[in-house]
Design a protein around this motif. Structure first.
Motif, PDB file in Angstrom:
ATOM      1  N   ARG A  64       0.839  -1.189   0.000  1.00 39.05           N
ATOM      2  CA  ARG A  64       0.000   0.000   0.000  1.00 39.05           C
ATOM      3  C   ARG A  64       0.872   1.237   0.000  1.00 39.05           C
ATOM      4  O   ARG A  64       1.892   1.285   0.681  1.00 39.05           O
ATOM      5  CB  ARG A  64      -0.912   0.040   1.234  1.00 39.05           C
ATOM      6  N   THR A  65       0.430   2.242  -0.722  1.00 42.13           N
ATOM      7  CA  THR A  65       1.130   3.517  -0.704  1.00 42.13           C
ATOM      8  C   THR A  65       0.732   4.262   0.571  1.00 42.13           C
ATOM      9  O   THR A  65      -0.300   3.948   1.181  1.00 42.13           O
ATOM     10  CB  THR A  65       0.752   4.375  -1.920  1.00 42.13           C
ATOM     11  N   PRO A  66       1.518   5.258   0.988  1.00 44.36           N
ATOM     12  CA  PRO A  66       1.127   6.057   2.158  1.00 44.36           C
ATOM     13  C   PRO A  66      -0.252   6.687   1.978  1.00 44.36           C
ATOM     14  O   PRO A  66      -1.027   6.778   2.939  1.00 44.36           O
ATOM     15  CB  PRO A  66       2.228   7.114   2.232  1.00 44.36           C
ATOM     16  N   GLU A  67      -0.582   7.098   0.760  1.00 41.28           N
ATOM     17  CA  GLU A  67      -1.891   7.710   0.523  1.00 41.28           C
ATOM     18  C   GLU A  67      -3.012   6.701   0.729  1.00 41.28           C
ATOM     19  O   GLU A  67      -4.049   7.009   1.323  1.00 41.28           O
ATOM     20  CB  GLU A  67      -1.963   8.274  -0.896  1.00 41.28           C
ATOM     21  N   GLU A  68      -2.795   5.457   0.261  1.00 41.51           N
ATOM     22  CA  GLU A  68      -3.807   4.422   0.453  1.00 41.51           C
ATOM     23  C   GLU A  68      -3.996   4.117   1.932  1.00 41.51           C
ATOM     24  O   GLU A  68      -5.121   3.904   2.403  1.00 41.51           O
ATOM     25  CB  GLU A  68      -3.404   3.157  -0.303  1.00 41.51           C
ATOM     26  N   GLN A  69      -2.903   4.100   2.688  1.00 38.31           N
ATOM     27  CA  GLN A  69      -3.005   3.854   4.115  1.00 38.31           C
ATOM     28  C   GLN A  69      -3.795   4.957   4.804  1.00 38.31           C
ATOM     29  O   GLN A  69      -4.593   4.702   5.710  1.00 38.31           O
ATOM     30  CB  GLN A  69      -1.607   3.743   4.737  1.00 38.31           C
ATOM     31  N   LYS A  70      -3.598   6.194   4.359  1.00 38.17           N
ATOM     32  CA  LYS A  70      -4.353   7.319   4.939  1.00 38.17           C
ATOM     33  C   LYS A  70      -5.840   7.184   4.630  1.00 38.17           C
ATOM     34  O   LYS A  70      -6.687   7.502   5.469  1.00 38.17           O
ATOM     35  CB  LYS A  70      -3.817   8.649   4.402  1.00 38.17           C
TER      36      LYS A  70
END
Length: 201
Positions: A145-151
């Protein structure tokens, strides 16, 4: 790290003072106190970094939803609502706390919103947006997961915690269950929670 600003707005000055004191005691810096939607918009227009607006469902001139649609995309709202009002606010960027609310609930929610940058950077573009890539696609390798997806996932969990009055673990379990039932990625389910108008995964 960019500091997000905090604006509080209540027509009742006693309530405004109480909320401000609770937040300041917990180390939050309140950028502005307002009594109307027009004042919120004026203050927000002078803040490039974005932030969080804390207010009730309705101010003297505008509702929270009307204010949200006029705010820059860099702002989120934390709206203090009655149980009856909660279901009326499902717009992206709007988070609710259902009364009765204690100081801990208020400070925890405020801290999370200030620390988690609004992940949907252009709310007006959500309508008609294509669904994210499917499981195992090149754009989303399984298990990564990208950091944006995690957010996005964290934001969805926060929404579920408030809508369902559940714990973070229960919110995460809901996302996982929905993901397994539909075969959609966890982030796809999170997108659906944040934006209910999207097709169900």
């Amino acid at each position: 790290m960019t500091v997000r600003h905090l604006i509080i707005a209540f027509s009742d000055q006693k309530v405004a003072m109480t909320v401000r004191q609770v937040l300041v005691r917990q180390g939050h810096l309140v950028t502005a106190s307002c009594v109307s939607g027009a004042q919120i918009l004026q203050q927000a227009s002078m803040i490039d970094e974005g932030g969080v607006v804390i207010c009730p469902y309705r101010l003297i001139d505008l509702t929270a939803r009307e204010i949200m649609h006029l705010l820059p995309d860099t702002f989120d709202m934390l709206v203090l609502v009655t149980p009856r009002q909660q279901g009326l606010l499902i717009d992206p960027g709007i988070y609710t706390l259902t009364q009765p609310i204690n100081a801990q609930m208020l400070t925890d929610a405020t801290r999370q919103l200030l620390e988690t940058r609004q992940v949907i950077t252009n709310r007006s573009s959500l309508i008609g947006q294509p669904r994210p890539a499917a499981v195992g696609s090149k754009a989303d390798p399984a298990g990564k997961r990208t950091p944006e997806e995690q957010k996005i996932i964290e934001q969805a969990k926060y929404l579920l915690m408030n809508r369902r009055q559940c714990s973070e673990q229960e919110a995460h379990r809901y996302l996982q269950t929905k993901s397994m039932e539909t075969g959609a990625r966890l982030v796809d389910v999170a997108h659906w929670v944040i934006q209910p108008d999207r097709p169900t995964p």
